[in-house]
Design a protein around this motif. Structure first.
Motif, PDB file in Angstrom:
ATOM      1  N   GLY A   1      -1.480   0.357   5.499  1.00  0.00           N
ATOM      2  CA  GLY A   1      -1.692   1.750   5.135  1.00  0.00           C
ATOM      3  C   GLY A   1      -1.291   2.712   6.197  1.00  0.00           C
TER       4      GLY A   1
ATOM      5  N   ILE B   1       0.841  -1.192   0.000  1.00  0.00           N
ATOM      6  CA  ILE B   1       0.000   0.000   0.000  1.00  0.00           C
ATOM      7  C   ILE B   1       0.884   1.254   0.000  1.00  0.00           C
ATOM      8  N   GLY B   2       0.623   2.151  -0.927  1.00  0.00           N
ATOM      9  CA  GLY B   2       1.353   3.409  -1.017  1.00  0.00           C
ATOM     10  C   GLY B   2       2.608   3.355  -1.853  1.00  0.00           C
TER      11      GLY B   2
ATOM     12  N   LYS C   1     -11.621   0.181  -7.768  1.00  0.00           N
ATOM     13  CA  LYS C   1     -11.586   0.387  -6.311  1.00  0.00           C
ATOM     14  C   LYS C   1     -10.354  -0.300  -5.738  1.00  0.00           C
ATOM     15  N   GLY C   2      -9.610   0.447  -4.957  1.00  0.00           N
ATOM     16  CA  GLY C   2      -8.427  -0.112  -4.307  1.00  0.00           C
ATOM     17  C   GLY C   2      -7.116   0.318  -4.916  1.00  0.00           C
ATOM     18  N   VAL C   3      -7.130   0.927  -6.119  1.00  0.00           N
ATOM     19  CA  VAL C   3      -5.891   1.431  -6.731  1.00  0.00           C
ATOM     20  C   VAL C   3      -6.163   2.775  -7.384  1.00  0.00           C
ATOM     21  N   LYS C   4      -5.112   3.569  -7.474  1.00  0.00           N
ATOM     22  CA  LYS C   4      -5.144   4.813  -8.233  1.00  0.00           C
ATOM     23  C   LYS C   4      -4.167   4.688  -9.394  1.00  0.00           C
TER      24      LYS C   4
ATOM     25  N   ILE D   1      -0.804   2.904  -7.814  1.00  0.00           N
ATOM     26  CA  ILE D   1      -0.594   2.966  -6.366  1.00  0.00           C
ATOM     27  C   ILE D   1      -1.801   2.313  -5.685  1.00  0.00           C
ATOM     28  N   ALA D   2      -1.537   1.285  -4.911  1.00  0.00           N
ATOM     29  CA  ALA D   2      -2.616   0.570  -4.193  1.00  0.00           C
ATOM     30  C   ALA D   2      -3.016   1.354  -2.943  1.00  0.00           C
ATOM     31  N   THR D   3      -4.314   1.375  -2.663  1.00  0.00           N
ATOM     32  CA  THR D   3      -4.828   2.104  -1.493  1.00  0.00           C
ATOM     33  C   THR D   3      -5.453   1.202  -0.450  1.00  0.00           C
ATOM     34  N   GLN D   4      -5.618  -0.097  -0.744  1.00  0.00           N
ATOM     35  CA  GLN D   4      -6.169  -1.016   0.241  1.00  0.00           C
ATOM     36  C   GLN D   4      -5.616  -2.409  -0.004  1.00  0.00           C
TER      37      GLN D   4
END
Length: 572
Positions: free
Chosen positions: A387, A287-288, A316-319, A347-350
């Motif tokens: 995270g 994450i990040g 959902k879960g990545v940018k 970039i993964a967020t979860q």
């Protein structure tokens, strides 16, 4: 001592043996397909100095006529290592049509790999085969879809002539985009018993509108000299400017087929591929932490301007942060090959498994005449981490020896403000003195340099003015067909052009320049001036001389001779 001698001899023999075993030979053709009557070039290369030896070319005589052979050698020493190559370039004329084998070529005890050449039947032509210069044009298809690639081939045929001051104008196609494919190709062919030197140019044409596409004539303009005319006898062809045009062509351009999906961009291509690469290529992410995905679209027979953009993806879960696409194109054996490369920062967020969906691109196969879809498969990314920034013992537990409200320690600057202030003023003073000194030195340098530059500029302007006046005098003399004035004006032109006052006569100009069209024109002028009937201005035409002199000013000078054996016959 004897033992060292034997050891050195042994090492030398081993090196020579290794060099003999390491010799390699290669052969390549400049094209894999020619028409009946066209020549082809075969290049044979060995990685050593030939020293008078050459490969055995006799097996070629069964299927080819060897028109010429040119040999060259090169040698280099790079980082203490010596390397050498020897090459033979053979111009071959096939004796039959069909698939013809280039047999292995032997050099010492090694052989090259065999090659294959396709000799095709020459298409029927309505060109002026009896002419010394003509153009021919052809296309690979008579009917295409809109924006589909069309290969246009132009050939310039030249027989027994030299051409100077030439201009080539490719066809100006309306409602179409045209790009040249590679470099021009040069070869020889025989038509009606006459040998022609051929210049071949190929273009990729992309019609932008359905209906009839007109390809206008390509034009070639030049001043012609007959190659075999090397005497002073009058030849009406010499010095004549000619214009030749290729035949006009018309192509039927069809609209997009009804079976093609209306919601997809129109992409008529020979092939289309999709590929992606990952950095790092582990299949996992934290994450990040950013990872890079690079997606490349490659299409054969398409312009880069119509390559599609990648669909926007919201997961959902990545940018996903895409970068600016990079477009490029190259020329291949069958036309334009275009590519578009897009890099994405992901970039993964979860935490968990995130699936990136498949990417589909719909296109039209121009060879199979059907709709096709190229797919980049879906990709699963395993994301780990919470995270939150993890805490270590050093930043989570405060030091027991550190007071709750520590007092700041006085620095050296705070305890000695007078010393710091003095050094600051000294630094500022020295900096200002350095600027003033540099400005004075720069002013003195420019003041001293200005007169020299002014003098050089004045001399250059005077020389340009004199050269312009001499050219105007020559143009006037040639327009009036005044041979005597033209002779003096030619000498003045080259005097000013070379900035050399030792130029005294026409022979001096011919020897110094060694440009054959100018030599012929000046000899003709000299013979006309000093013929016995005395009427030297009666029938002389100056238009040819004026054109050749203008072209000669761009030619390099010949190597200077050490001395002039005889005084000039007709000094100025």
């Amino acid at each position: 001592m004897v033992k060292l001698y034997h050891i050195g001899s042994l090492i030398l023999c081993l090196l020579l043996s290794f060099a003999v075993q390491a010799v390699e030979i290669s052969a390549r053709l400049d094209t894999n397909e020619v028409s009946v009557g066209d020549s082809v070039k075969l290049t044979v290369t060995v990685d050593e100095q030939s020293s008078g030896k050459e490969p055995d070319f006799s097996p070629l005589n069964q299927h080819f006529e060897i028109l010429s052979t040119v040999q060259s050698s090169t040698s280099n020493i790079i980082n203490g290592r010596y390397s050498a190559t020897s090459s033979w370039i053979l111009t071959l004329l096939p004796k039959q049509k069909g698939y013809v084998a280039i047999p292995p070529i032997q050099y010492n005890n090694v052989f090259s790999k065999p090659l294959k050449l396709h000799v095709v039947k020459r298409a029927s032509s309505t060109t002026q085969a009896e002419d010394f210069l003509f153009l021919d044009a052809s296309v690979d298809k008579k009917e295409v879809f809109v924006q589909e690639q069309l290969i246009y081939t132009l050939r310039i045929f030249r027989a027994d002539i030299d051409i100077f001051d030439h201009t080539y104008n490719p066809p100006d196609i309306k409602n179409g985009v045209m790009e040249q494919l590679g470099e021009q190709r040069n070869y020889q062919t025989t038509i009606g018993g006459r040998i022609y030197n051929v210049i071949e140019l190929q273009y990729a044409v992309f019609p932008q509108k359905s209906g009839k596409l007109d390809i206008p004539s390509a034009e070639f303009i030049g001043t012609v000299f007959r190659s075999r005319s090397r005497t002073y006898n009058f030849d009406p062809l010499n010095g004549r400017q000619v214009r030749r045009a290729a035949p006009e062509l018309q192509i039927n351009v069809k609209p997009k087929p009804a079976s093609y999906p209306a919601d997809q961009p129109w992409l008529p291509a020979r092939s289309l591929q999709l590929e992606d690469t990952w950095s790092p290529d582990t299949g996992t992410a934290n994450i990040g932490d950013p990872i890079t995905r690079t997606i490349k679209i490659t299409a054969e027979g398409l312009l880069t301007t119509i390559l599609p953009s990648l669909p926007e993806t919201r997961i959902k879960g990545v940018k996903i942060y895409p970068e600016q696409p990079e477009n490029s194109s190259t020329s291949g054996a069958k036309g334009i090959i275009s590519s578009r490369t897009v890099s994405q920062a992901i970039i993964a967020t979860q935490a968990g498994e995130v699936e990136l969906p498949a990417i589909d691109i719909t296109w039209w196969d121009v060879d199979q005449q059907e709709v096709k879809v190229t797919t980049l498969p879906a990709h699963t990314l395993t994301v780990s981490g919470s995270g939150m920034q993890s805490q270590t013992d050093s930043n989570a537990t405060p030091s027991l020896n550190t007071p709750a409200n520590p007092k700041p320690t006085p620095t050296a600057a705070a305890t000695t403000p007078g010393i710091s202030s003095t050094w600051q003023w000294l630094a500022i003073t020295f900096f200002l003195l350095w600027i003033v000194t540099g400005s004075v030195l720069l002013w003195l340098f420019l003041k001293r340099k200005k007169p020299e530059n002014t003098q050089l500029e004045t001399n250059s302007n005077n020389n340009e003015t004199s050269l312009k006046a001499a050219k105007e005098e020559l143009e006037k003399a040639c327009r009036e067909n005044h041979a005597h004035k033209a002779r003096n004006a030619v000498i003045q032109v080259f005097r000013q052009h070379w900035e050399d006052s030792s130029v005294r006569n026409l022979q001096h100009i011919s020897q110094r320049l060694a440009y054959e069209p100018l030599t012929l024109a000046l000899d003709e002028l000299d013979q006309h001036l000093y013929r016995r009937d005395g009427d030297s201005d009666a029938a002389w035409n100056g238009s040819t001389l004026l054109s050749i002199v203008e072209d000669s000013l761009n030619q390099p000078q010949a190597a200077p001779t050490t001395k002039e054996p005889l005084a000039p016959l007709y000094p100025v």
